[in-house]
Design an enzyme around this catalytic site. Sequence first.
Site, mmCIF file in Angstrom:
data_model
loop_
_atom_site.group_PDB
_atom_site.id
_atom_site.type_symbol
_atom_site.label_atom_id
_atom_site.label_comp_id
_atom_site.label_asym_id
_atom_site.label_seq_id
_atom_site.Cartn_x
_atom_site.Cartn_y
_atom_site.Cartn_z
ATOM 1 N N LYS A 121 0.830 -1.207 0.000
ATOM 2 C CA LYS A 121 0.000 0.000 0.000
ATOM 3 C C LYS A 121 0.863 1.255 0.000
ATOM 4 O O LYS A 121 0.637 2.180 -0.787
ATOM 5 C CB LYS A 121 -0.923 0.011 1.217
ATOM 6 N N ASP A 139 -6.404 1.009 1.000
ATOM 7 C CA ASP A 139 -6.428 1.225 2.445
ATOM 8 C C ASP A 139 -7.792 0.801 2.964
ATOM 9 O O ASP A 139 -8.610 0.230 2.239
ATOM 10 C CB ASP A 139 -6.108 2.681 2.792
#
Length: 220
Positions: A121, A139
């Site tokens: 991420k 996320d």
Amino acid sequence: MLNKAQIRYCLNTFEEMFPEAECELTHKNSFELLIAVVLSAQATDALVNKVTPGLFEKYKTPEDYVNVPLEELEQDIRRIGLYRSKAKNIQKLSRTMLEKFNGQVPQTKAELESLAGVGRKTANVVASVAFKEPAIAVDTHVERVSKRLGICRYKDSVLEVEKRLMQKIPEEEWSDTHHRMIFFGRYHCKAKNPNCHECPLLFLCREGQKRKRKEEKLMQ
């Protein structure tokens, strides 16, 4: 699962609602962005933005982070959750940048993921925001919105969500959609008390329709 036309409608709606969506972490360069994203793990952007102005005034280069005692760096970021492990990772990634990347933030996702504290991420965010590489960073907001709307399956892992979104969204829209979905989840489709009654996507949203039916039963 939503079909192609329904997903297109969702993407257009995200754009209409949040046309100016962008990374909300305060930063002036790719190195500051990298540090801010590492600090933001399991912490809000708002909290990180309270800490980083003073941090970035004190530490401007990887050398600055490497040369300070670990305990001092821990105190500088103490307000942020997991500050001890994050301080260690910041020193490790700074050392790796100096040893392997001439003190520069690496630009490829694979190289970014070689840094301590940088997962998929974080690498996607830095690659997208700092280097304009198409990416979708999943996320908690992106995952929640994708699953509630039925763009992805509830059982999908974070990696599966990312891959499914990459398949269903045009590549040139990945980065913008990533930011818009974050804003949609952060300010509208919240984890608790989502704004379903005023949502323009309620007619497509299985989660919102369930919530609405439940509320109607309680009112009867």
